[in-house]
Write a protein that holds these residues in place. Structure first.
Motif, PDB file in Angstrom:
ATOM      1  N   GLU A 308      61.409 -59.619 -36.848  1.00 46.71           N
ATOM      2  CA  GLU A 308      60.637 -58.447 -36.418  1.00 46.71           C
ATOM      3  C   GLU A 308      59.751 -58.810 -35.225  1.00 46.71           C
ATOM      4  O   GLU A 308      59.527 -57.980 -34.314  1.00 46.71           O
ATOM      5  CB  GLU A 308      59.789 -57.940 -37.579  1.00 46.71           C
ATOM      6  CG  GLU A 308      60.608 -57.281 -38.686  1.00 46.71           C
ATOM      7  CD  GLU A 308      59.742 -56.866 -39.867  1.00 46.71           C
ATOM      8  OE1 GLU A 308      58.553 -57.274 -39.886  1.00 46.71           O
ATOM      9  OE2 GLU A 308      60.246 -56.180 -40.762  1.00 46.71           O
ATOM     10  N   LEU A 309      59.257 -60.055 -35.200  1.00 50.32           N
ATOM     11  CA  LEU A 309      58.438 -60.497 -34.082  1.00 50.32           C
ATOM     12  C   LEU A 309      59.258 -60.573 -32.790  1.00 50.32           C
ATOM     13  O   LEU A 309      58.767 -60.280 -31.683  1.00 50.32           O
ATOM     14  CB  LEU A 309      57.818 -61.850 -34.412  1.00 50.32           C
ATOM     15  CG  LEU A 309      56.840 -62.423 -33.374  1.00 50.32           C
ATOM     16  CD1 LEU A 309      55.628 -61.475 -33.231  1.00 50.32           C
ATOM     17  CD2 LEU A 309      56.347 -63.800 -33.806  1.00 50.32           C
ATOM     18  N   LEU A 310      60.521 -60.987 -32.929  1.00 49.66           N
ATOM     19  CA  LEU A 310      61.395 -61.079 -31.753  1.00 49.66           C
ATOM     20  C   LEU A 310      61.664 -59.708 -31.136  1.00 49.66           C
ATOM     21  O   LEU A 310      61.971 -59.592 -29.934  1.00 49.66           O
ATOM     22  CB  LEU A 310      62.719 -61.728 -32.136  1.00 49.66           C
ATOM     23  CG  LEU A 310      62.712 -63.248 -32.303  1.00 49.66           C
ATOM     24  CD1 LEU A 310      64.073 -63.740 -32.764  1.00 49.66           C
ATOM     25  CD2 LEU A 310      62.333 -63.933 -30.976  1.00 49.66           C
ATOM     26  N   ARG A 311      61.591 -58.670 -31.939  1.00 48.59           N
ATOM     27  CA  ARG A 311      61.811 -57.322 -31.417  1.00 48.59           C
ATOM     28  C   ARG A 311      60.709 -56.903 -30.435  1.00 48.59           C
ATOM     29  O   ARG A 311      60.881 -55.963 -29.657  1.00 48.59           O
ATOM     30  CB  ARG A 311      61.870 -56.319 -32.561  1.00 48.59           C
ATOM     31  CG  ARG A 311      63.148 -56.440 -33.392  1.00 48.59           C
ATOM     32  CD  ARG A 311      63.120 -55.412 -34.521  1.00 48.59           C
ATOM     33  NE  ARG A 311      64.342 -55.479 -35.315  1.00 48.59           N
ATOM     34  CZ  ARG A 311      64.584 -54.713 -36.382  1.00 48.59           C
ATOM     35  NH1 ARG A 311      63.658 -53.832 -36.760  1.00 48.59           N
ATOM     36  NH2 ARG A 311      65.701 -54.838 -37.044  1.00 48.59           N
ATOM     37  N   SER A 312      59.599 -57.585 -30.525  1.00 48.41           N
ATOM     38  CA  SER A 312      58.508 -57.254 -29.626  1.00 48.41           C
ATOM     39  C   SER A 312      58.818 -57.839 -28.236  1.00 48.41           C
ATOM     40  O   SER A 312      59.147 -59.013 -28.108  1.00 48.41           O
ATOM     41  CB  SER A 312      57.187 -57.813 -30.155  1.00 48.41           C
ATOM     42  OG  SER A 312      56.173 -57.624 -29.205  1.00 48.41           O
ATOM     43  N   TYR A 313      58.705 -57.023 -27.163  1.00 41.78           N
ATOM     44  CA  TYR A 313      59.019 -57.476 -25.812  1.00 41.78           C
ATOM     45  C   TYR A 313      57.809 -58.100 -25.114  1.00 41.78           C
ATOM     46  O   TYR A 313      57.882 -58.458 -23.938  1.00 41.78           O
ATOM     47  CB  TYR A 313      59.540 -56.307 -24.983  1.00 41.78           C
ATOM     48  CG  TYR A 313      60.838 -55.761 -25.506  1.00 41.78           C
ATOM     49  CD1 TYR A 313      62.040 -56.395 -25.187  1.00 41.78           C
ATOM     50  CD2 TYR A 313      60.847 -54.617 -26.304  1.00 41.78           C
ATOM     51  CE1 TYR A 313      63.247 -55.878 -25.664  1.00 41.78           C
ATOM     52  CE2 TYR A 313      62.041 -54.105 -26.783  1.00 41.78           C
ATOM     53  CZ  TYR A 313      63.246 -54.744 -26.471  1.00 41.78           C
ATOM     54  OH  TYR A 313      64.425 -54.249 -26.955  1.00 41.78           O
ATOM     55  N   GLN A 320      59.098 -67.019 -27.611  1.00 37.97           N
ATOM     56  CA  GLN A 320      60.386 -66.678 -28.225  1.00 37.97           C
ATOM     57  C   GLN A 320      61.128 -67.933 -28.686  1.00 37.97           C
ATOM     58  O   GLN A 320      61.742 -67.950 -29.761  1.00 37.97           O
ATOM     59  CB  GLN A 320      61.240 -65.896 -27.221  1.00 37.97           C
ATOM     60  CG  GLN A 320      60.731 -64.502 -26.943  1.00 37.97           C
ATOM     61  CD  GLN A 320      61.594 -63.768 -25.935  1.00 37.97           C
ATOM     62  OE1 GLN A 320      62.596 -64.311 -25.437  1.00 37.97           O
ATOM     63  NE2 GLN A 320      61.205 -62.531 -25.620  1.00 37.97           N
ATOM     64  N   GLN A 321      61.021 -69.003 -27.873  1.00 37.73           N
ATOM     65  CA  GLN A 321      61.682 -70.258 -28.242  1.00 37.73           C
ATOM     66  C   GLN A 321      61.069 -70.830 -29.540  1.00 37.73           C
ATOM     67  O   GLN A 321      61.787 -71.339 -30.409  1.00 37.73           O
ATOM     68  CB  GLN A 321      61.546 -71.262 -27.097  1.00 37.73           C
ATOM     69  CG  GLN A 321      62.295 -72.567 -27.316  1.00 37.73           C
ATOM     70  CD  GLN A 321      63.792 -72.370 -27.366  1.00 37.73           C
ATOM     71  OE1 GLN A 321      64.345 -71.467 -26.723  1.00 37.73           O
ATOM     72  NE2 GLN A 321      64.468 -73.207 -28.158  1.00 37.73           N
ATOM     73  N   GLU A 322      59.770 -70.714 -29.643  1.00 34.32           N
ATOM     74  CA  GLU A 322      59.103 -71.209 -30.862  1.00 34.32           C
ATOM     75  C   GLU A 322      59.524 -70.388 -32.083  1.00 34.32           C
ATOM     76  O   GLU A 322      59.757 -70.943 -33.174  1.00 34.32           O
ATOM     77  CB  GLU A 322      57.585 -71.146 -30.680  1.00 34.32           C
ATOM     78  CG  GLU A 322      57.061 -72.151 -29.671  1.00 34.32           C
ATOM     79  CD  GLU A 322      55.561 -72.001 -29.453  1.00 34.32           C
ATOM     80  OE1 GLU A 322      54.983 -71.023 -30.011  1.00 34.32           O
ATOM     81  OE2 GLU A 322      54.975 -72.831 -28.739  1.00 34.32           O
ATOM     82  N   VAL A 323      59.631 -69.062 -31.917  1.00 34.09           N
ATOM     83  CA  VAL A 323      60.035 -68.209 -33.030  1.00 34.09           C
ATOM     84  C   VAL A 323      61.462 -68.552 -33.464  1.00 34.09           C
ATOM     85  O   VAL A 323      61.764 -68.655 -34.655  1.00 34.09           O
ATOM     86  CB  VAL A 323      59.913 -66.727 -32.638  1.00 34.09           C
ATOM     87  CG1 VAL A 323      60.575 -65.846 -33.688  1.00 34.09           C
ATOM     88  CG2 VAL A 323      58.459 -66.340 -32.451  1.00 34.09           C
ATOM     89  N   ILE A 324      62.344 -68.730 -32.484  1.00 36.74           N
ATOM     90  CA  ILE A 324      63.733 -69.074 -32.816  1.00 36.74           C
ATOM     91  C   ILE A 324      63.800 -70.412 -33.547  1.00 36.74           C
ATOM     92  O   ILE A 324      64.565 -70.595 -34.500  1.00 36.74           O
ATOM     93  CB  ILE A 324      64.581 -69.095 -31.519  1.00 36.74           C
ATOM     94  CG1 ILE A 324      64.707 -67.675 -30.959  1.00 36.74           C
ATOM     95  CG2 ILE A 324      65.968 -69.692 -31.794  1.00 36.74           C
ATOM     96  CD1 ILE A 324      65.363 -67.622 -29.590  1.00 36.74           C
TER      97      ILE A 324
END
Length: 518
Positions: A308-313, A320-324
Motif C-alpha cells: 500500500e505504501l508503494l502505491r503512494s507516488y 521505494q528501494q527500501e520498501v521493496i
C-alpha cells in the motif's frame, strides 16, 4: 441264715427285673438296630452295657449288631457305620454285621450304627456306644478286674463267717454284690440263649482303623441281588466319572474364555491408550498450525502495508528501494515458515524415505555455514569452523543431513546477541561422526533442556532480534537424526550459552532405505 435270706431276696428281685425286661423285648419297634456284643481283645461283653468302656491304645475293640424287623415286610438293607472322635471321622456303608478296630489313639470315641433301605424308604435310629482310649485308666480298670476275679475264685464258706467275729461288714457287702452279679450274668445268659441272641463271632487281631470282618452268615442279600447292586453301583460310578469329565471340560473352557477375555481387555486398554495419544497428537497439531498461521499472519500484514505504501507516488527512488527490500525480507520469512510446515507434514507421514549416499560430511557442513554467513554478519556474529579434515565419508541422506546442521546453526545465530561467537566442530568417535555447535548466547533453563526436542516447544528465551521461531526446528532435527540411526543431545546453562550435538554412524545399517516413524 441271714446271708441266705438276703440272697433269696436278691434272686427274686433279679427274676422280676428279667421278667419285665423280657416283656419289653416283645414290645419293640417295627425296625430297630441294636448292638449285641462288644469285643475287647478276647473278652466278650453282652448287653446291657452299663459300665464305662475304657481301653488302651494297644487293645482291640469290636462290635456286632443286628437289625430286628417285626410286623413288617422284609427288604434288603445296609448298615451305615460311623466312628468319630474330637478330630477324625470314619464313615462306611456295608451289609456286614461286625467290625473290629485296633491301634486307636488316646481320645474319646463314639461308635454309631444304623440300618437303612438303599431305596430311601426307611432308616432306623442309630445304636450308639461311647468308649474311651486312655492307657492309665485302662490299666487301673484291669487291676480292678483282676481283684474281682480273685474274689470270685476264692472258696468262701458263709456259715463259717456267721460263727466268726472277725468277718467285717465290708466283706459281707462285697460277697453279696459279687453273688448278685454272678447270678445276674447267669440269668441274662439264659435269657439270651432262649431268645437266640447269642451268636458266635470270630475275633481277628492286628486290624487297623476302618478294616472290617465280614460274616457271610449274616448277609441278608441273595447272590443275584448282590450282583445287581454291584452293577448299579458300577453304573453310578461311570455316570459320576462322565459328569466329572464334563465338569473338567467346562472348567477348561471357562479358563480359556477367561484368558481370551483378559487378552481382549488388554487390547481394549491399548486401543484406549492409542486413542488418547491420537487425541493428544491432534491437539498438538491444531496448536501447531494455529501457531504457524499466527506467525505467517504478521509478515503478511507487513507486506500488505508495504505494498500500500508503494502505491503512494510521493516516495523517492531510495525510499521505494527500501520498501521493496523490506518486502523481500518479509516474503523470505513467509517462505521459510511454509518450508517448515512442508517438512512437518513430510515427517508426520507414516514412512520417511532416505536417499542414502556415501559423502564427505565436512563438505555438507561448509555449504550450510556459507548459507548462514549472511544472517550471522547482520548480527556481527563470528562463525568459527573446527572440522576434522581426516573424517571418512559417511552414509547419509545429504539433503536431510544438511537440514539437520542448518536447523541447529540457524538457532544458534537466532539466540546469540550481536557480536557473539558460534563454533562448529566435527570429529570421529568410535564408529560415528559427531558434530558440536556451540554458542555463547542466552542459554537454556533446565525445563527448556527437558522439552527442547518436543514438537512445538516454546523455549523460555526468545530470539535476540525478534526472528521467527515456530518451535519445530529441534523436533525436526531429532526425527532426522533418529532416521539416520543416530542420537542428539544438548548441554546448556541459562545465560552461559548452549552446545547442541548429534552423532550419525559412518555406515547406515538398515533392511531398506525407509524408516517407519512412531
Amino acid at each position: 441264715m441271714k446271708i441266705k435270706f438276703i440272697n433269696t431276696v436278691l434272686i427274686v428281685q433279679i427274676l422280676i427285673h428279667l421278667q419285665i425286661w423280657g416283656q419289653d423285648i416283645d414290645i419293640v419297634p417295627i425296625r430297630i438296630t441294636t448292638i449285641d456284643t462288644i469285643f475287647i481283645n478276647s473278652q466278650i461283653y453282652l448287653p446291657p452295657f452299663t459300665d464305662e468302656i475304657i481301653i488302651s491304645d494297644k487293645d482291640s475293640i469290636g462290635f456286632s449288631w443286628t437289625c430286628r424287623i417285626k410286623n413288617a415286610e422284609r427288604s434288603r438293607f445296609l448298615f451305615r457305620i460311623i466312628l468319630f472322635n474330637e478330630t477324625d471321622t470314619s464313615n462306611h456303608v456295608f451289609n456286614i454285621t461286625s467290625l473290629i478296630y485296633k491301634n486307636l489313639r488316646e481320645q474319646n470315641y463314639t461308635f454309631k450304627v444304623q440300618a437303612f433301605d438303599p431305596t430311601g424308604n426307611w432308616t432306623t435310629d442309630p445304636a450308639i456306644i461311647k468308649f474311651k482310649v486312655n492307657n492309665k485308666e485302662a490299666q487301673a480298670r484291669k487291676e480292678l478286674d483282676s481283684l474281682r476275679k480273685l474274689l470270685a475264685k476264692a472258696d468262701i464258706d458263709t456259715t463259717k463267717f456267721e460263727s466268726q467275729d472277725y468277718v467285717s461288714v465290708q466283706l459281707l457287702e462285697i460277697i453279696i454284690i459279687v453273688t448278685a452279679v454272678v447270678l445276674s450274668l447267669l440269668a441274662i445268659t439264659a435269657i439270651i440263649v432262649n431268645f437266640g441272641f447269642k451268636k458266635k463271632r470270630q475275633i481277628k487281631k492286628n486290624y487297623k482303623l476302618s478294616e472290617v470282618i465280614m460274616n457271610t452268615q449274616t448277609i441278608t442279600l441273595s447272590q443275584e441281588e448282590y450282583k445287581r447292586l454291584l452293577s448299579e453301583n458300577s453304573d453310578l460310578k461311570a455316570e459320576v466319572k462322565s459328569l466329572r469329565g464334563q465338569i473338567d471340560t467346562l472348567q477348561l473352557r471357562g479358563e480359556e474364555l477367561t484368558k481370551q477375555n483378559k487378552e481382549l481387555q488388554e487390547k481394549v486398554n491399548k486401543l484406549a491408550s492409542k486413542k488418547e495419544e491420537l487425541e493428544e497428537l491432534q491437539k498438538q497439531k491444531d496448536d501447531l498450525f494455529a501457531m504457524v498461521i499466527h506467525d505467517i499472519k504478521n509478515p503478511a500484514s507487513i507486506i500488505k502495508s508495504l505494498v500500500e505504501l508503494l502505491r503512494s507516488y510521493d516516495l523517492s527512488a531510495t525510499e521505494q528501494q527500501e520498501v521493496i527490500q523490506d518486502i523481500v525480507e518479509t516474503t523470505s520469512k513467509i517462505v521459510s515458515l511454509s518450508q517448515e510446515v512442508s517438512r512437518i507434514l513430510a515427517l508426520e507421514s507414516s514412512r520417511l524415505i532416505l536417499d542414502i549416499e556415501s559423502v564427505p560430511i565436512n563438505n555438507i557442513i561448509n555449504d550450510v555455514i556459507r548459507i548462514n554467513t549472511a544472517n550471522a554478519n547482520k548480527k556481527q556474529i563470528k562463525i568459527i569452523s573446527e572440522l576434522d579434515d581426516k573424517l571418512p565419508n559417511a552414509q547419509v541422506d545429504p539433503q536431510k543431513y544438511a537440514e539437520i546442521v542448518d536447523n541447529i546453526l540457524s538457532n544458534a545465530i537466532k539466540f546469540t546477541q550481536k557480536g557473539g561467537i558460534v563454533k562448529i566442530k566435527s570429529y570421529k568417535s568410535d564408529n560415528s561422526i559427531v558434530v558440536d555447535i556451540t554458542d555463547n548466547g542466552l542459554g537454556l533453563s533446565e525445563n527448556d533442556i527437558k522439552n527442547a526436542f518436543q514438537r512445538g516447544a516454546r523455549l523460555s528465551t526468545r530470539p535476540t532480534e525478534g526472528e521467527p521461531s515456530s518451535g519445530l526446528g529441534l523436533w525436526i532435527v531429532k526425527k532426522l537424526v533418529e532416521a539416520h540411526k543416530g542420537k542428539v543431545w544438548v548441554k546448556s546453562a541459562l545465560g552461559k550459552g548452549s552446545t547442541f550435538s548429534f552423532s550419525v554412524p559412518v555406515e547406515y545399517k538398515a533392511d531398506n532405505d525407509s524408516l517407519e516413524l512412531t
